[in-house]
Scaffold this motif. Structure first.
Motif, mmCIF file in Angstrom:
data_model
loop_
_atom_site.group_PDB
_atom_site.id
_atom_site.type_symbol
_atom_site.label_atom_id
_atom_site.label_comp_id
_atom_site.label_asym_id
_atom_site.label_seq_id
_atom_site.Cartn_x
_atom_site.Cartn_y
_atom_site.Cartn_z
ATOM 1 N N PHE A 26 13.964 7.928 -10.014
ATOM 2 C CA PHE A 26 13.348 7.820 -8.694
ATOM 3 C C PHE A 26 12.594 9.066 -8.241
ATOM 4 O O PHE A 26 11.791 8.989 -7.314
ATOM 5 N N SER A 27 12.831 10.185 -8.869
ATOM 6 C CA SER A 27 12.112 11.409 -8.493
ATOM 7 C C SER A 27 10.849 11.613 -9.323
ATOM 8 O O SER A 27 10.078 12.526 -9.058
ATOM 9 N N THR A 31 6.671 7.077 -12.225
ATOM 10 C CA THR A 31 7.526 5.904 -12.033
ATOM 11 C C THR A 31 7.391 5.361 -10.614
ATOM 12 O O THR A 31 7.396 4.150 -10.407
ATOM 13 N N MET A 32 7.247 6.254 -9.653
ATOM 14 C CA MET A 32 7.221 5.857 -8.248
ATOM 15 C C MET A 32 5.803 5.726 -7.689
ATOM 16 O O MET A 32 5.602 5.750 -6.475
ATOM 17 N N THR A 33 4.836 5.540 -8.553
ATOM 18 C CA THR A 33 3.430 5.408 -8.150
ATOM 19 C C THR A 33 3.233 4.385 -7.044
ATOM 20 O O THR A 33 2.421 4.592 -6.140
ATOM 21 N N PHE A 34 3.960 3.290 -7.080
ATOM 22 C CA PHE A 34 3.730 2.206 -6.133
ATOM 23 C C PHE A 34 4.660 2.257 -4.925
ATOM 24 O O PHE A 34 4.709 1.324 -4.135
ATOM 25 N N SER A 133 -1.481 -3.809 -7.753
ATOM 26 C CA SER A 133 -2.037 -2.927 -8.788
ATOM 27 C C SER A 133 -1.033 -2.610 -9.889
ATOM 28 O O SER A 133 -1.398 -1.983 -10.884
ATOM 29 N N ASN A 134 0.203 -3.029 -9.735
ATOM 30 C CA ASN A 134 1.248 -2.686 -10.692
ATOM 31 C C ASN A 134 1.277 -3.707 -11.834
ATOM 32 O O ASN A 134 2.105 -4.615 -11.872
#
Length: 167
Positions: A26-27, A31-34, A133-134
């Motif tokens: 999560f950091s 990975t957290m682009t969206f 977009s994912n």
């Protein structure tokens, strides 16, 4: 306590000692682009605690995804109640450590959660809420048999709602 098992994975409830491992997922900015931003350790801790509360209140939530071979926690996947367009829905959500992307692990975990939702919980419909977009998450949803149902404004932006029904 193992909730679900697949060929390569097992899914189990989060433990307090999982916070560091899942925070690695999560950091991570990619990975957290969206999401609005990568999680702080406080946000990750709250995420784990929120899911632990879901287990007690509704019997399910997002579970720790672990590799059978190494027992390493590599992400999460599970079922979460959501409200979309004033309708109560149950979402299959998934996050996998980017070191393990493109190996079919998210699909394997999500497929197991789909079967659990339909055949253990007796649900008739499941959804996935995905940023349009994912592409990777859309592919996972499509691989488990979901199709795009609609677009909805949720979590302060437009999302594609993919869904599948019990066959």
């Amino acid at each position: 306590m193992i909730i679900l098992e697949t060929d390569r994975l097992y899914l189990r409830p989060y433990l307090d000692e999982d916070i560091k491992s899942i925070h690695d997922v999560f950091s991570d900015k990619e990975t957290m682009t969206f999401y609005p931003a990568p999680f702080t350790i406080k946000e990750t801790t709250e995420w784990v605690k929120r899911n632990q509360l879901r287990y007690k209140e509704v019997g399910y939530g997002l579970w720790a995804v672990c590799l059978k071979e190494t027992r390493a926690l590599i992400g999460d996947c599970g079922l979460v109640k959501q409200k979309v367009d004033n309708q109560n829905e149950v979402e299959i959500g998934y996050h996998i450590n980017k070191k393990f992307w493109s190996n079919g692990l998210a699909t394997e975990a999500a497929s197991a959660c789909k079967e659990y939702g339909f055949y253990q919980l007796g649900l008739e419909k499941l959804i996935s809420i995905i940023d349009p977009s994912n592409r990777a998450s859309i592919r996972v949803a499509e691989k488990i048999g979901f199709t795009k149902e609609k677009e909805a404004f949720i979590f302060n932006k437009n999302h594609a709602i993919y869904s599948g029904t019990k066959e």
